[in-house]
Scaffold this motif. Structure first.
Motif: not given
Length: 124
Positions: A42-43, A69-72, A77-78, A80-91
């Motif tokens: 993703f971008t 997982f990809a749909m979530e 992304v829609q 306007r958040e980065d899913p990788i950064e979001s996952r890091k914050a959740d962890l």
């Protein structure tokens, strides 16, 4: 659309296979035939750079699970958040929650320390 039969026949020389069900979801083959790793490309809305997000390995993560997982991640992304950064914050939040004692555990610890200090005031 990627099927389980196609994924089981996947070889390293075949290269990455696009899922077709979710834009950006790929199965990258590994050295062992019929195995691979799920990647969601993703971008990033934060940096405008392409990012690859690991979604687990096939066959441990099924095609249906990888699509979910990809749909979530697409929904993130829609927003306007980065899913990788979001996952890091959740962890990180989960790690802090695990490290923080419950009220009962903290109360027992304080009670033990206070009663030890009253029993033996020289070592307090």
């Amino acid at each position: 659309m990627l099927t389980d039969a196609k994924a089981r026949r996947l070889k390293l020389e075949d290269g990455p296979v696009r899922d077709g069900g979710v834009p950006g979801l790929y199965l990258f083959p590994s050295a062992e035939p019929g195995h691979g790793k799920w990647i969601y490309r993703f971008t990033s809305p934060l940096t405008a750079k392409r990012r690859d997000m690991g979604m687990g390995s096939y066959p441990a993560i099924s095609i249906a699970e990888a699509r979910d997982f990809a749909m979530e991640a697409r929904r993130i992304v829609q927003r306007r958040e980065d899913p990788i950064e979001s996952r890091k914050a959740d962890l990180e939040a989960a790690s802090l929650t695990r490290q923080m004692p419950t009220f009962e555990a903290a109360a027992r610890l304080v009670h033990t320390e206070v009663s030890r200090a009253f029993r033996n005031p020289k070592h307090a």
